[in-house]
Enzyme design. Sequence first.
Site, PDB file in Angstrom:
ATOM      1  CD  GLN A 127      -3.063  -0.519  -0.080  1.00 42.17           C
ATOM      2  OE1 GLN A 127      -3.180   0.649  -0.431  1.00 42.17           O
ATOM      3  NE2 GLN A 127      -3.730  -1.503  -0.661  1.00 42.17           N
ATOM      4  CB  SER A 128       4.205   1.937  -1.408  1.00 41.84           C
ATOM      5  OG  SER A 128       5.035   3.053  -1.624  1.00 41.84           O
ATOM      6  CG  ASN A 129       0.629   6.604   1.001  1.00 43.81           C
ATOM      7  OD1 ASN A 129      -0.489   6.249   0.651  1.00 43.81           O
ATOM      8  ND2 ASN A 129       0.988   6.653   2.280  1.00 43.81           N
TER       9      ASN A 129
END
Length: 429
Positions: free
Chosen positions: A142-144
Amino acid sequence: MDARCRAFSRTHACTPARHAIRLGLARPRLSTGRGGGHAGRGGSVGSMAAAAPFLEVGEYMPPAWASGIKMVPKRRYNLAQLPTPVHRWHLPGLPPDVEVWVKRDDMTGMQLSGNKVRKLEFLLAEAKERGCDCVVTIGGIQSNHCRATAVAARYLGLPCHLILRMSRAEVNSDPGLVGNLLLDRMVGATIHKVTKEEYMETGSPGLLDQMEAALRVAGSKPFVVPVGGSNALGTWGYLQASEEIAAQGRQLVASTGGSTSADAPCFFTDVAMACGSGGTAAGLALGLKLAGCHARVHAYGVCDTPSYFYSFCDGLLDGLYEGGDHPRAEDLMRVVQARGMGYALSTNDEIATAQEVAAATGVVLDPVYSGKAVNALLTEIRADPAAWSGRRVLFVHTGGLLGMYDKCDQLLPMLQANGAAVQRMKLFA
């Protein structure tokens, strides 16, 4: 040319104003000279009379107070919607003699929201300058940062490869479309899945090396962006943001009839933010000091340890000063352990804080970064209110709303128990 792309992308990367304000400042941007900028402590803002059009690149002139920094970018893309607003933030349970304000870097854009965009303005300008034809980066599922990189790269016509870390149970199946993954896939990023164990064994630099090598064999010229965009070049995103914060502080001082002279106290006594890869914290801590805004800087670490972040940020500063003398990270900021159960793992207290803050103020936090940081900040203030008495704290919200979709199972029972009613409407007969 691809070797040059790799070299630059890795170099220096050791591994009573109560209203909201969106200041009437020219966007702190690109410059063709030192004229035309806004006066600031120690010099002019790095800006030009007319900002570069959105999605275009131009020459960059740093603030005059940054003249002692050796590694200076030459060009910068206009990707972020700047300046981002600053407003009073009435957090629940705050002692009456402590003020908290928030810097809304969650509003740097829509798909490109968050702190990473400021870094990418410099990183992707270099990728284009070096003639690279694709971008590679790495992060959690879920890396921004990965989402922002994928969107920004596509805006600029560059294919993007994302190495995403996930559990062994997930790695051999479709990762789905929850949260940031939706945008990653919608904009056409190629996703390369690795397990958490493979990530730990090989390390992010090693995985990036492997992906870069494979792409070069296939005839591409990749530009490698490190975790979080945190190398010396990416740190310029928040060096420049420091001038934006200093300017907003001066306007707030002026609005209350205070002095805006160079030796006047800053409006904010403290600046706080989440710290995940170190570049935002290092850039703000150094930039605020050089800009003359001598606020205490609190970096709430959401992973690793304070000693790790001091060491890593010293490496970033070494890169900026090209090995010359520079302030030490431990003298510039205070790193606070705020990781809780671990990176991207949320305690019930952290999720409850995010829910309470949203219900009380309308500002939604993310679970991985700002949610943990605000929970830790409030815990500190409530535990020792005397230490924070009379302080005026600016919290830099670094974005990440999409990550909250990954916590729906944890959040829903809290909303059902404590949230506003969800009920069948009674219709008139």
